[in-house]
Scaffold this active site. Structure first.
Site, PDB file in Angstrom:
ATOM      1  CB  SER A 184      -0.902   0.012   1.234  1.00 45.44           C
ATOM      2  OG  SER A 184      -1.570   1.255   1.369  1.00 45.44           O
ATOM      3  CE1 TYR A 199      -4.532  -2.182   4.631  1.00 43.15           C
ATOM      4  CE2 TYR A 199      -3.823   0.108   4.434  1.00 43.15           C
ATOM      5  CZ  TYR A 199      -4.189  -1.094   3.849  1.00 43.15           C
ATOM      6  OH  TYR A 199      -4.193  -1.209   2.482  1.00 43.15           O
TER       7      TYR A 199
END
Length: 316
Positions: A184, A199
Site C-alpha cells: 500500500s 494497517y
C-alpha cells in the site's frame, strides 16, 4: 554565483530522474504484454480472489493463460470466482484451496496448509499473488481495537509469509517464478496513517519483506515484487475519506488488474497506475508535518462519523 550553479545542476538532475521514471513507467504500460506463462510457469496461486482487486487479478491472470489455485476462506465464493474464470477463459483450469487466512500460525491451520503445500508441489506454479489483506478496524485509536480485530490483522503478515514459504520452494527447484505482494502507498508514500496504525504498519512489513526476498532470490530466477497502490475503487477504498478527493485518479479493480499484470517482474517496488504515481509525486512535495496533520484531521472526522453510524438503532 557558485551556489546558484549548484542549485541549477541539482534541479536538472532531479528533473532528469523524474523524467526517467516517467518514461520507464510509460514504456511498461504501453508495450505489448509479457508472456508470463512462458516466463514463469503454467499455474498461478492467488490469495483473497473472491472480491475487489483479488477477483479482477484472478480473471486477468486467467486471460493471460495461467491456470489458477484460488486460496480463500469461503468455499462458496471460491466456487463463484472459479465459474467466472471458466466463462472468461474456458481453457483455464482452477483448483480451490479453502484456508482460514486469519488462523494461520495456529493449530487450526496446520491441515489446510498441508493440503495447500501438496497442491502446489504437484503443479508448475510460476506466479504467486499475495493479495489477501485486512483493513479494519477503521479510524480508531490503537487502544480501541478489540482482540478479534488484532487476530484478523495477522492476515496482512502471516498469510503473506506462510503462503510464500509454501509456494517458493517449487520455484527454486524450477529456477523461475514471480511473487507479487499487494502492499500500500499508505506505508511508502506518506509519513504516517493515524487511526489506521496497524494497517499501515503491516503494509510496511509487506514492502520490506518483498524487497529483502527480491535480493535473496533473484539469483535463483525468481522476481519478488511489492505493488503499492493508492486508492482502488471498492469497499476498502471507501473506508478512507481521502478517496473521495482523488476519485478522478482512482481506477476500478479491473483497470488496476490489467495494468498490474503488465508490471509483474519489473522491480521490487512498483506503482502500476500512472494516476497513483502522480499522487505519490505530490505527496512527496507536501511537508511531512502538514500531511500528518491533514490525515489526522480527516481520520478524526471519519471516526466521529463512524461512531454516529454505529450508534444508530437497527430496524426490525
Amino acid at each position: 554565483m557558485a551556489w546558484f550553479a549548484s542549485l541549477v545542476v541539482l534541479g536538472a538532475v532531479y528533473v532528469a530522474a523524474l523524467a526517467f521514471r516517467l518514461v520507464r513507467h510509460l514504456a511498461v504500460c504501453f508495450r505489448g504484454p509479457k508472456d508470463i506463462r512462458r516466463c514463469y510457469g503454467t499455474w498461478a496461486t492467488i490469495t483473497g480472489p473472491t472480491s475487489g482487486i483479488g477477483w479482477s487479478l484472478a480473471v486477468e491472470l486467467a486471460r493471460s493463460g495461467l491456470n489458477l489455485v484460488l486460496v480463500g476462506q469461503d468455499p462458496a465464493k471460491l466456487r463463484d470466482i472459479s465459474q467466472t474464470i471458466c466463462r472468461a477463459a474456458p481453457t483455464v483450469k482452477t483448483q480451490d484451496s479453502s484456508l482460514g487466512l486469519s488462523l494461520l500460525a495456529t493449530a487450526h491451520s496446520d491441515e489446510a496448509m498441508r493440503r495447500l503445500r501438496q497442491t502446489v508441489e504437484a503443479l508448475d506454479v510460476g506466479v504467486l499473488v499475495n493479495n489477501a489483506g485486512v483493513l479494519e478496524p477503521c479510524a480508531v485509536f490503537l487502544h480501541e481495537a478489540g482482540a478479534e480485530e488484532w487476530v484478523d490483522m495477522r492476515v496482512n503478515l502471516l498469510a503473506l509469509t506462510e503462503v510464500t514459504a509454501a509456494v517458493i520452494p517449487g520455484m527454486v527447484d524450477r529456477g523461475r517464478g514471480a511473487v507479487v505482494n499487494l502492499g500500500s502507498a499508505s506505508s511508502e508514500a506518506i509519513p504516517s496513517l493515524p487511526l489506521y496504525t496497524m494497517y499501515a504498519a503491516t503494509k510496511r512489513y509487506v514492502a520490506r519483506f518483498s524487497k529483502s526476498l527480491h535480493f535473496e532470490y533473484r539469483s535463483k530466477g525468481i522476481d519478488v515484487q511489492c505493488q503499492a497502490p493508492f486508492f482502488v475503487a471498492g469497499t476498502m477504498a471507501s473506508a478512507f475519506v481521502e478517496a473521495r478527493r482523488f476519485m478522478p485518479l482512482t481506477p476500478t479493480p479491473e483497470t488496476y488488474a490489467r495494468t498490474a499484470v503488465r508490471w509483474i517482474g519489473h522491480g521490487p517496488l512498483c506503482v502500476p497506475i500512472l494516476g497513483h504515481r502522480i499522487m505519490w509525486f505530490f505527496s512527496g512535495i507536501v511537508p511531512d508535518f502538514l500531511l500528518d496533520e491533514m490525515l489526522l484531521h480527516d481520520h478524526l472526522w471519519q471516526r466521529k462519523e463512524l461512531q454516529s453510524i454505529r450508534s444508530l438503532p437497527t430496524s426490525g
